[in-house]
Design a protein around this motif. Structure first.
Motif, PDB file in Angstrom:
ATOM      1  N   ASP A 138     -22.626 -30.860 -15.788  1.00  0.00           N
ATOM      2  CA  ASP A 138     -22.477 -32.302 -15.713  1.00  0.00           C
ATOM      3  C   ASP A 138     -23.758 -32.921 -16.271  1.00  0.00           C
ATOM      4  O   ASP A 138     -24.847 -32.494 -15.892  1.00  0.00           O
ATOM      5  N   PRO A 139     -23.645 -33.901 -17.167  1.00  0.00           N
ATOM      6  CA  PRO A 139     -24.849 -34.494 -17.751  1.00  0.00           C
ATOM      7  C   PRO A 139     -25.773 -35.144 -16.711  1.00  0.00           C
ATOM      8  O   PRO A 139     -26.966 -35.278 -16.930  1.00  0.00           O
ATOM      9  N   LYS A 140     -25.228 -35.517 -15.551  1.00  0.00           N
ATOM     10  CA  LYS A 140     -26.050 -36.118 -14.496  1.00  0.00           C
ATOM     11  C   LYS A 140     -26.627 -35.067 -13.548  1.00  0.00           C
ATOM     12  O   LYS A 140     -27.262 -35.415 -12.572  1.00  0.00           O
ATOM     13  N   GLY A 141     -26.381 -33.806 -13.843  1.00  0.00           N
ATOM     14  CA  GLY A 141     -26.827 -32.707 -12.987  1.00  0.00           C
ATOM     15  C   GLY A 141     -25.649 -31.814 -12.666  1.00  0.00           C
ATOM     16  O   GLY A 141     -24.587 -32.304 -12.277  1.00  0.00           O
ATOM     17  N   ASP A 142     -25.826 -30.521 -12.869  1.00  0.00           N
ATOM     18  CA  ASP A 142     -24.725 -29.581 -12.657  1.00  0.00           C
ATOM     19  C   ASP A 142     -24.191 -29.677 -11.232  1.00  0.00           C
ATOM     20  O   ASP A 142     -24.916 -30.017 -10.289  1.00  0.00           O
ATOM     21  N   ARG A 143     -22.900 -29.380 -11.093  1.00  0.00           N
ATOM     22  CA  ARG A 143     -22.195 -29.498  -9.823  1.00  0.00           C
ATOM     23  C   ARG A 143     -21.801 -28.117  -9.320  1.00  0.00           C
ATOM     24  O   ARG A 143     -21.516 -27.217 -10.112  1.00  0.00           O
ATOM     25  N   ALA A 144     -21.765 -27.956  -8.024  1.00  0.00           N
ATOM     26  CA  ALA A 144     -21.239 -26.759  -7.383  1.00  0.00           C
ATOM     27  C   ALA A 144     -19.865 -27.115  -6.840  1.00  0.00           C
ATOM     28  O   ALA A 144     -19.739 -28.007  -6.006  1.00  0.00           O
ATOM     29  N   VAL A 145     -18.834 -26.426  -7.330  1.00  0.00           N
ATOM     30  CA  VAL A 145     -17.476 -26.675  -6.862  1.00  0.00           C
ATOM     31  C   VAL A 145     -17.105 -25.528  -5.927  1.00  0.00           C
ATOM     32  O   VAL A 145     -17.062 -24.371  -6.338  1.00  0.00           O
ATOM     33  N   ILE A 146     -16.858 -25.872  -4.688  1.00  0.00           N
ATOM     34  CA  ILE A 146     -16.513 -24.899  -3.662  1.00  0.00           C
ATOM     35  C   ILE A 146     -15.083 -25.187  -3.232  1.00  0.00           C
ATOM     36  O   ILE A 146     -14.799 -26.272  -2.717  1.00  0.00           O
ATOM     37  N   THR A 147     -14.198 -24.231  -3.451  1.00  0.00           N
ATOM     38  CA  THR A 147     -12.802 -24.388  -3.056  1.00  0.00           C
ATOM     39  C   THR A 147     -12.533 -23.485  -1.864  1.00  0.00           C
ATOM     40  O   THR A 147     -12.727 -22.262  -1.944  1.00  0.00           O
ATOM     41  N   LEU A 148     -12.115 -24.097  -0.767  1.00  0.00           N
ATOM     42  CA  LEU A 148     -11.742 -23.368   0.446  1.00  0.00           C
ATOM     43  C   LEU A 148     -10.222 -23.403   0.509  1.00  0.00           C
ATOM     44  O   LEU A 148      -9.632 -24.471   0.636  1.00  0.00           O
ATOM     45  N   ASN A 149      -9.585 -22.252   0.434  1.00  0.00           N
ATOM     46  CA  ASN A 149      -8.138 -22.175   0.322  1.00  0.00           C
ATOM     47  C   ASN A 149      -7.607 -21.338   1.480  1.00  0.00           C
ATOM     48  O   ASN A 149      -7.598 -20.117   1.414  1.00  0.00           O
ATOM     49  N   ASP A 206      -6.325 -15.874   6.630  1.00  0.00           N
ATOM     50  CA  ASP A 206      -5.577 -15.812   5.373  1.00  0.00           C
ATOM     51  C   ASP A 206      -6.231 -16.851   4.464  1.00  0.00           C
ATOM     52  O   ASP A 206      -5.800 -18.006   4.402  1.00  0.00           O
ATOM     53  N   PHE A 207      -7.290 -16.446   3.766  1.00  0.00           N
ATOM     54  CA  PHE A 207      -8.224 -17.397   3.180  1.00  0.00           C
ATOM     55  C   PHE A 207      -8.762 -16.882   1.864  1.00  0.00           C
ATOM     56  O   PHE A 207      -8.934 -15.680   1.679  1.00  0.00           O
ATOM     57  N   GLU A 208      -9.035 -17.797   0.953  1.00  0.00           N
ATOM     58  CA  GLU A 208      -9.730 -17.481  -0.292  1.00  0.00           C
ATOM     59  C   GLU A 208     -10.803 -18.523  -0.541  1.00  0.00           C
ATOM     60  O   GLU A 208     -10.625 -19.697  -0.196  1.00  0.00           O
ATOM     61  N   LEU A 209     -11.886 -18.078  -1.139  1.00  0.00           N
ATOM     62  CA  LEU A 209     -13.008 -18.933  -1.477  1.00  0.00           C
ATOM     63  C   LEU A 209     -13.256 -18.810  -2.967  1.00  0.00           C
ATOM     64  O   LEU A 209     -13.197 -17.707  -3.518  1.00  0.00           O
ATOM     65  N   ASP A 210     -13.497 -19.937  -3.605  1.00  0.00           N
ATOM     66  CA  ASP A 210     -13.879 -19.912  -5.011  1.00  0.00           C
ATOM     67  C   ASP A 210     -15.136 -20.752  -5.146  1.00  0.00           C
ATOM     68  O   ASP A 210     -15.218 -21.852  -4.587  1.00  0.00           O
ATOM     69  N   PHE A 211     -16.106 -20.214  -5.850  1.00  0.00           N
ATOM     70  CA  PHE A 211     -17.361 -20.917  -6.090  1.00  0.00           C
ATOM     71  C   PHE A 211     -17.620 -20.905  -7.581  1.00  0.00           C
ATOM     72  O   PHE A 211     -17.548 -19.853  -8.214  1.00  0.00           O
TER      73      PHE A 211
END
Length: 154
Positions: A134-145, A124-129
């Motif tokens: 970000d001025p210091k280098g783009d970020r990858a936001v990974i949400t594990l729900n 029973d899971f969701e993933l968001d990517f």
């Protein structure tokens, strides 16, 4: 000498065919996900062999990607999950494993303190990517729900 028939394709064979067609056609996963009718993350996972696809979804993807009938059939087979479906030497996958090695005990301890004794479910899971500039280098936001499932006492 007669040629032996090829073995039927499996889900990982179908995933390789999807990746090749995606590249050949220059498509992005979001376009393919629209065809599947599910989220970007779930659809990508399904087409890489780790989620079930209905016949209708497989045929829609087959039409979009111009896949052979045997590939479409293979897309409807049961999912393949676990290490056999993931290249653990892929640098990004390896780094995710490293993140769990470094922060896994922390996440486990915080979950235990917040919820009690149990696990976070991948069923029973969701993933968001998403990408965050970000001025210091783009970020990858990974949400594990995932749903918390307490261990049962009997």
């Amino acid at each position: 000498m007669p040629v032996a028939p090829l073995p039927p394709l499996d889900r990982l064979d179908a995933a390789r065919a999807v990746l090749a067609a995606k590249k050949r056609l220059g498509l992005h996963w979001d376009k393919i996900a629209e065809t599947v009718g599910r989220s970007l993350e779930w659809s990508t996972s399904a087409l890489l062999g780790q989620q079930p696809l209905s016949r209708e979804q497989a045929e829609a993807v087959g039409s979009l990607l111009d896949l052979d009938d045997d590939v479409v059939d293979a897309l409807t087979l049961p999912p393949v999950r676990g290490e056999s479906a993931v290249d653990m030497t892929d640098p990004l996958v390896y780094r995710l494993k490293e993140m769990v090695q470094v922060y896994g005990a922390t996440i486990s301890e915080l979950a235990r303190e917040e919820f009690g004794d149990g696990i976070v479910s991948a069923i029973d899971f969701e993933l968001d990517f998403r990408r965050v500039e970000d001025p210091k280098g783009d970020r990858a936001v990974i949400t594990l729900n995932g749903k918390f499932l307490p261990y049962r006492v009997w």
